[in-house]
Write a protein that holds these residues in place. Structure first.
Motif, PDB file in Angstrom:
ATOM      1  N   ILE A  16     -24.762  12.780  40.365  1.00 36.99           N
ATOM      2  CA  ILE A  16     -23.709  13.294  39.494  1.00 36.99           C
ATOM      3  C   ILE A  16     -24.152  14.625  38.896  1.00 36.99           C
ATOM      4  CG2 ILE A  16     -22.742  11.021  38.958  1.00 36.99           C
ATOM      5  CD1 ILE A  16     -24.173  11.220  36.189  1.00 36.99           C
ATOM      6  N   ARG A  17     -23.187  15.430  38.521  1.00 36.26           N
ATOM      7  CA  ARG A  17     -23.482  16.712  37.876  1.00 36.26           C
ATOM      8  C   ARG A  17     -22.253  17.176  37.118  1.00 36.26           C
ATOM      9  NH1 ARG A  17     -22.790  22.004  40.705  1.00 36.26           N
ATOM     10  NH2 ARG A  17     -20.862  21.787  41.846  1.00 36.26           N
ATOM     11  N   ARG A  18     -22.485  18.119  36.210  1.00 36.65           N
ATOM     12  CA  ARG A  18     -21.356  18.810  35.586  1.00 36.65           C
ATOM     13  C   ARG A  18     -20.934  19.916  36.540  1.00 36.65           C
ATOM     14  NH1 ARG A  18     -22.096  20.717  29.936  1.00 36.65           N
ATOM     15  NH2 ARG A  18     -19.874  21.040  30.214  1.00 36.65           N
ATOM     16  N   LYS A  19     -19.667  20.258  36.534  1.00 35.64           N
ATOM     17  CA  LYS A  19     -19.112  21.157  37.548  1.00 35.64           C
ATOM     18  C   LYS A  19     -19.836  22.496  37.652  1.00 35.64           C
ATOM     19  CE  LYS A  19     -14.623  19.145  37.896  1.00 35.64           C
ATOM     20  NZ  LYS A  19     -13.279  19.351  38.311  1.00 35.64           N
ATOM     21  N   HIS A  20     -20.352  23.019  36.568  1.00 33.02           N
ATOM     22  CA  HIS A  20     -20.970  24.347  36.609  1.00 33.02           C
ATOM     23  C   HIS A  20     -22.481  24.292  36.856  1.00 33.02           C
ATOM     24  CE1 HIS A  20     -21.590  23.103  32.443  1.00 33.02           C
ATOM     25  NE2 HIS A  20     -22.615  23.933  32.425  1.00 33.02           N
ATOM     26  N   TRP A  21     -23.052  23.093  36.939  1.00 32.90           N
ATOM     27  CA  TRP A  21     -24.499  22.967  37.128  1.00 32.90           C
ATOM     28  C   TRP A  21     -24.920  23.302  38.544  1.00 32.90           C
ATOM     29  CZ3 TRP A  21     -26.183  17.682  34.621  1.00 32.90           C
ATOM     30  CH2 TRP A  21     -26.146  17.800  33.231  1.00 32.90           C
ATOM     31  N   LYS A  22     -26.128  23.805  38.664  1.00 29.23           N
ATOM     32  CA  LYS A  22     -26.739  24.034  39.967  1.00 29.23           C
ATOM     33  C   LYS A  22     -27.793  22.963  40.234  1.00 29.23           C
ATOM     34  CE  LYS A  22     -26.064  29.014  39.826  1.00 29.23           C
ATOM     35  NZ  LYS A  22     -24.861  29.141  40.526  1.00 29.23           N
ATOM     36  N   GLY A  23     -27.702  21.854  39.558  1.00 29.60           N
ATOM     37  CA  GLY A  23     -28.591  20.712  39.727  1.00 29.60           C
ATOM     38  C   GLY A  23     -27.773  19.435  39.626  1.00 29.60           C
ATOM     39  N   TYR A  24     -28.445  18.311  39.558  1.00 31.20           N
ATOM     40  CA  TYR A  24     -27.742  17.030  39.494  1.00 31.20           C
ATOM     41  C   TYR A  24     -28.654  15.966  38.895  1.00 31.20           C
ATOM     42  CZ  TYR A  24     -30.482  16.211  43.710  1.00 31.20           C
ATOM     43  OH  TYR A  24     -31.519  16.086  44.594  1.00 31.20           O
ATOM     44  N   TRP A  25     -28.054  14.848  38.548  1.00 32.79           N
ATOM     45  CA  TRP A  25     -28.794  13.682  38.078  1.00 32.79           C
ATOM     46  C   TRP A  25     -28.663  12.590  39.116  1.00 32.79           C
ATOM     47  CZ3 TRP A  25     -27.224  12.779  32.253  1.00 32.79           C
ATOM     48  CH2 TRP A  25     -27.589  13.897  31.496  1.00 32.79           C
TER      49      TRP A  25
END
Length: 74
Positions: A16-25
């Motif tokens: 999952i990630r926030r839309k503007h992130w360049k990473g993820y959880w």
């Protein structure tokens, strides 16, 4: 989506990630691991700024990111 829905997706094995992130959880060994834009991987328990991390959880722009990070171009 809100974090409650994203968290369910996380528990089902999705990134999952926030839309503007360049990473993820991602959930690894029952721990939330934050894969950062700069290549670092941080256990959520080891975050330097817990208030910032929690404020991200309060946002409603989460998405499933299963294909994110598959290539260097993303």
């Amino acid at each position: 989506m809100n974090f409650a829905s994203a968290f369910i997706s996380l528990q089902r094995g999705h990134k999952i990630r926030r839309k503007h992130w360049k990473g993820y959880w991602i959930l690894e060994n029952n721990e939330i691991m934050m894969h950062c834009y700069d290549g670092r991987v941080i256990n959520i328990k080891d975050t330097d700024d817990i208030l910032y991390t929690i404020s991200n959880m309060a946002c409603n722009d989460w998405e499933i990111a299963d294909n994110y990070g598959a290539t260097k171009e993303q």
